[in-house]
Write a protein that holds these residues in place. Structure first.
Motif, PDB file in Angstrom:
ATOM      1  N   LEU A   4     -69.372  10.841 -14.598  1.00  0.00           N
ATOM      2  CA  LEU A   4     -67.994  11.981 -14.597  1.00  0.00           C
ATOM      3  C   LEU A   4     -68.575  13.296 -13.800  1.00  0.00           C
ATOM      4  O   LEU A   4     -68.081  13.946 -12.796  1.00  0.00           O
ATOM      5  CB  LEU A   4     -67.728  12.373 -15.800  1.00  0.00           C
ATOM      6  N   ILE A   5     -69.750  13.339 -13.864  1.00  0.00           N
ATOM      7  CA  ILE A   5     -70.595  14.723 -13.186  1.00  0.00           C
ATOM      8  C   ILE A   5     -70.843  14.045 -11.722  1.00  0.00           C
ATOM      9  O   ILE A   5     -70.475  15.173 -10.639  1.00  0.00           O
ATOM     10  CB  ILE A   5     -72.136  14.960 -13.727  1.00  0.00           C
ATOM     11  N   THR A   6     -71.129  13.081 -11.506  1.00  0.00           N
ATOM     12  CA  THR A   6     -71.128  12.587 -10.051  1.00  0.00           C
ATOM     13  C   THR A   6     -69.836  12.718  -9.274  1.00  0.00           C
ATOM     14  O   THR A   6     -69.577  13.177  -8.269  1.00  0.00           O
ATOM     15  CB  THR A   6     -71.600  11.065 -10.145  1.00  0.00           C
ATOM     16  N   CYS A   7     -68.863  12.380 -10.130  1.00  0.00           N
ATOM     17  CA  CYS A   7     -67.378  12.424  -9.463  1.00  0.00           C
ATOM     18  C   CYS A   7     -67.149  13.814  -9.345  1.00  0.00           C
ATOM     19  O   CYS A   7     -66.307  14.072  -8.147  1.00  0.00           O
ATOM     20  CB  CYS A   7     -66.373  11.810 -10.393  1.00  0.00           C
ATOM     21  N   MET A   8     -67.540  14.838 -10.278  1.00  0.00           N
ATOM     22  CA  MET A   8     -66.991  16.131  -9.978  1.00  0.00           C
ATOM     23  C   MET A   8     -67.776  16.676  -8.740  1.00  0.00           C
ATOM     24  O   MET A   8     -67.240  17.559  -7.945  1.00  0.00           O
ATOM     25  CB  MET A   8     -67.408  16.938 -11.250  1.00  0.00           C
ATOM     26  N   LEU A  12     -66.231  18.186  -4.616  1.00  0.00           N
ATOM     27  CA  LEU A  12     -66.458  19.474  -4.078  1.00  0.00           C
ATOM     28  C   LEU A  12     -66.215  19.812  -2.641  1.00  0.00           C
ATOM     29  O   LEU A  12     -65.558  20.696  -2.253  1.00  0.00           O
ATOM     30  CB  LEU A  12     -67.912  20.198  -4.588  1.00  0.00           C
ATOM     31  N   PRO A  13     -66.794  18.819  -1.797  1.00  0.00           N
ATOM     32  CA  PRO A  13     -66.395  18.834  -0.258  1.00  0.00           C
ATOM     33  C   PRO A  13     -64.816  18.981  -0.257  1.00  0.00           C
ATOM     34  O   PRO A  13     -64.454  19.359   1.010  1.00  0.00           O
ATOM     35  CB  PRO A  13     -67.057  17.877   0.350  1.00  0.00           C
ATOM     36  N   PHE A  14     -64.207  18.054  -0.794  1.00  0.00           N
ATOM     37  CA  PHE A  14     -62.805  18.053  -0.842  1.00  0.00           C
ATOM     38  C   PHE A  14     -62.035  19.533  -0.899  1.00  0.00           C
ATOM     39  O   PHE A  14     -61.040  19.731  -0.216  1.00  0.00           O
ATOM     40  CB  PHE A  14     -62.260  16.972  -1.395  1.00  0.00           C
ATOM     41  N   ILE A  15     -62.432  20.214  -1.859  1.00  0.00           N
ATOM     42  CA  ILE A  15     -61.935  21.373  -2.352  1.00  0.00           C
ATOM     43  C   ILE A  15     -62.198  22.255  -1.135  1.00  0.00           C
ATOM     44  O   ILE A  15     -61.295  23.044  -0.781  1.00  0.00           O
ATOM     45  CB  ILE A  15     -62.396  21.744  -3.692  1.00  0.00           C
ATOM     46  N   THR A  16     -63.341  22.293  -0.609  1.00  0.00           N
ATOM     47  CA  THR A  16     -63.691  23.158   0.475  1.00  0.00           C
ATOM     48  C   THR A  16     -62.727  22.842   1.715  1.00  0.00           C
ATOM     49  O   THR A  16     -62.252  23.795   2.452  1.00  0.00           O
ATOM     50  CB  THR A  16     -65.253  23.133   0.903  1.00  0.00           C
ATOM     51  N   VAL A  35     -57.854  27.478  -5.763  1.00  0.00           N
ATOM     52  CA  VAL A  35     -58.628  26.537  -5.268  1.00  0.00           C
ATOM     53  C   VAL A  35     -60.140  26.920  -5.460  1.00  0.00           C
ATOM     54  O   VAL A  35     -61.061  26.166  -5.782  1.00  0.00           O
ATOM     55  CB  VAL A  35     -58.203  25.991  -3.930  1.00  0.00           C
ATOM     56  N   LEU A  36     -60.452  28.163  -4.964  1.00  0.00           N
ATOM     57  CA  LEU A  36     -61.804  28.865  -5.379  1.00  0.00           C
ATOM     58  C   LEU A  36     -62.192  28.942  -6.786  1.00  0.00           C
ATOM     59  O   LEU A  36     -63.198  28.710  -7.231  1.00  0.00           O
ATOM     60  CB  LEU A  36     -61.968  30.047  -4.513  1.00  0.00           C
ATOM     61  N   MET A  37     -61.139  29.358  -7.344  1.00  0.00           N
ATOM     62  CA  MET A  37     -61.622  29.224  -9.081  1.00  0.00           C
ATOM     63  C   MET A  37     -61.748  28.036  -9.528  1.00  0.00           C
ATOM     64  O   MET A  37     -62.547  27.718 -10.538  1.00  0.00           O
ATOM     65  CB  MET A  37     -60.062  29.900  -9.807  1.00  0.00           C
ATOM     66  N   ALA A  38     -61.054  27.082  -9.050  1.00  0.00           N
ATOM     67  CA  ALA A  38     -61.290  25.532  -9.499  1.00  0.00           C
ATOM     68  C   ALA A  38     -62.810  25.151  -9.108  1.00  0.00           C
ATOM     69  O   ALA A  38     -63.588  24.458  -9.674  1.00  0.00           O
ATOM     70  CB  ALA A  38     -60.297  24.591  -8.864  1.00  0.00           C
ATOM     71  N   ASN A  39     -62.959  25.591  -7.791  1.00  0.00           N
ATOM     72  CA  ASN A  39     -64.540  25.231  -7.249  1.00  0.00           C
ATOM     73  C   ASN A  39     -65.507  25.865  -8.176  1.00  0.00           C
ATOM     74  O   ASN A  39     -66.566  25.309  -8.261  1.00  0.00           O
ATOM     75  CB  ASN A  39     -64.611  25.662  -5.637  1.00  0.00           C
ATOM     76  N   LEU A  40     -65.296  27.155  -8.299  1.00  0.00           N
ATOM     77  CA  LEU A  40     -66.274  27.926  -9.428  1.00  0.00           C
ATOM     78  C   LEU A  40     -66.240  27.211 -10.601  1.00  0.00           C
ATOM     79  O   LEU A  40     -67.364  26.982 -11.167  1.00  0.00           O
ATOM     80  CB  LEU A  40     -65.746  29.168  -9.401  1.00  0.00           C
ATOM     81  N   ALA A  41     -65.149  26.771 -11.244  1.00  0.00           N
ATOM     82  CA  ALA A  41     -65.189  26.051 -12.606  1.00  0.00           C
ATOM     83  C   ALA A  41     -65.977  24.697 -12.611  1.00  0.00           C
ATOM     84  O   ALA A  41     -66.639  24.342 -13.436  1.00  0.00           O
ATOM     85  CB  ALA A  41     -63.673  25.785 -13.003  1.00  0.00           C
ATOM     86  N   ILE A  43     -68.401  23.994 -10.384  1.00  0.00           N
ATOM     87  CA  ILE A  43     -69.982  24.391 -10.343  1.00  0.00           C
ATOM     88  C   ILE A  43     -70.332  24.670 -11.469  1.00  0.00           C
ATOM     89  O   ILE A  43     -71.512  24.316 -11.874  1.00  0.00           O
ATOM     90  CB  ILE A  43     -70.104  25.544  -9.108  1.00  0.00           C
ATOM     91  N   VAL A  44     -69.718  25.575 -12.476  1.00  0.00           N
ATOM     92  CA  VAL A  44     -70.430  26.033 -13.655  1.00  0.00           C
ATOM     93  C   VAL A  44     -70.261  24.695 -14.532  1.00  0.00           C
ATOM     94  O   VAL A  44     -71.243  24.604 -15.311  1.00  0.00           O
ATOM     95  CB  VAL A  44     -69.362  27.130 -14.073  1.00  0.00           C
ATOM     96  N   SER A  45     -69.395  24.124 -14.694  1.00  0.00           N
ATOM     97  CA  SER A  45     -69.367  22.852 -15.640  1.00  0.00           C
ATOM     98  C   SER A  45     -70.536  21.853 -15.149  1.00  0.00           C
ATOM     99  O   SER A  45     -71.130  21.133 -16.027  1.00  0.00           O
ATOM    100  CB  SER A  45     -68.021  21.951 -15.516  1.00  0.00           C
ATOM    101  N   ILE A  46     -70.729  21.599 -13.721  1.00  0.00           N
ATOM    102  CA  ILE A  46     -71.765  20.691 -13.520  1.00  0.00           C
ATOM    103  C   ILE A  46     -73.221  21.332 -13.756  1.00  0.00           C
ATOM    104  O   ILE A  46     -74.261  20.527 -14.307  1.00  0.00           O
ATOM    105  CB  ILE A  46     -71.774  20.544 -11.982  1.00  0.00           C
ATOM    106  N   THR A  47     -73.393  22.811 -13.636  1.00  0.00           N
ATOM    107  CA  THR A  47     -74.734  23.192 -14.073  1.00  0.00           C
ATOM    108  C   THR A  47     -74.750  23.374 -15.498  1.00  0.00           C
ATOM    109  O   THR A  47     -75.973  22.999 -15.920  1.00  0.00           O
ATOM    110  CB  THR A  47     -74.547  24.714 -13.543  1.00  0.00           C
ATOM    111  N   LEU A  48     -73.880  23.645 -16.388  1.00  0.00           N
ATOM    112  CA  LEU A  48     -73.924  23.397 -17.823  1.00  0.00           C
ATOM    113  C   LEU A  48     -74.168  22.123 -18.111  1.00  0.00           C
ATOM    114  O   LEU A  48     -75.090  21.927 -18.983  1.00  0.00           O
ATOM    115  CB  LEU A  48     -72.771  24.074 -18.443  1.00  0.00           C
ATOM    116  N   SER A  49     -73.615  21.181 -17.780  1.00  0.00           N
ATOM    117  CA  SER A  49     -73.870  19.744 -18.105  1.00  0.00           C
ATOM    118  C   SER A  49     -75.249  19.245 -17.886  1.00  0.00           C
ATOM    119  O   SER A  49     -75.914  18.657 -18.343  1.00  0.00           O
ATOM    120  CB  SER A  49     -72.866  18.694 -17.680  1.00  0.00           C
TER     121      SER A  49
END
Length: 100
Positions: A4-8, A12-16, A35-41, A43-49
């Motif tokens: 799941l983390i790898t898929c997330m 990220l590049p597709f969101i950009t 889209v930027l809020m989704a990108n931020l969410a 990044i935060v979830s990847i960092t926390l996990s």
């Protein structure tokens, strides 16, 4: 979980790309913000996990290390102890030096 983390991270590049292609060309500020809020969410979830994963791994490795260290090795010292040198070949003045 790792999948799941790898898929997330792969998303990220597709969101950009979506921000650049759709948001900037159409000058849709609300789309860019969403889209930027989704990108931020993401990044935060990847960092926390990653932080939780590292904490779990550190906790497990410390428990394993403590378990390995706390084994009763006193019984095994005499079984596995190899003689370092043959005492019969060592002169007595080396084994029992005179006290000055």
């Amino acid at each position: 979980m790792m999948l799941l983390i790898t898929c997330m991270q792969a998303v990220l590049p597709f969101i950009t790309k979506a921000v650049i292609d759709v948001g900037i060309q159409t000058q849709d500020v609300s789309f860019i913000n969403i889209v930027l809020m989704a990108n931020l969410a993401l990044i935060v979830s990847i960092t926390l996990s990653a932080a939780v994963r590292d904490w779990i791994l550190q906790h497990m490795s410390s428990r394993i290390n403590i378990a390995l260290i706390s084994l009763n090795t006193v019984e095994f010292d005499f079984v596995f102890m190899e003689p370092v040198m043959d005492v019969e070949l060592v002169p007595a003045y080396i084994l029992f030096p005179k006290n000055p």
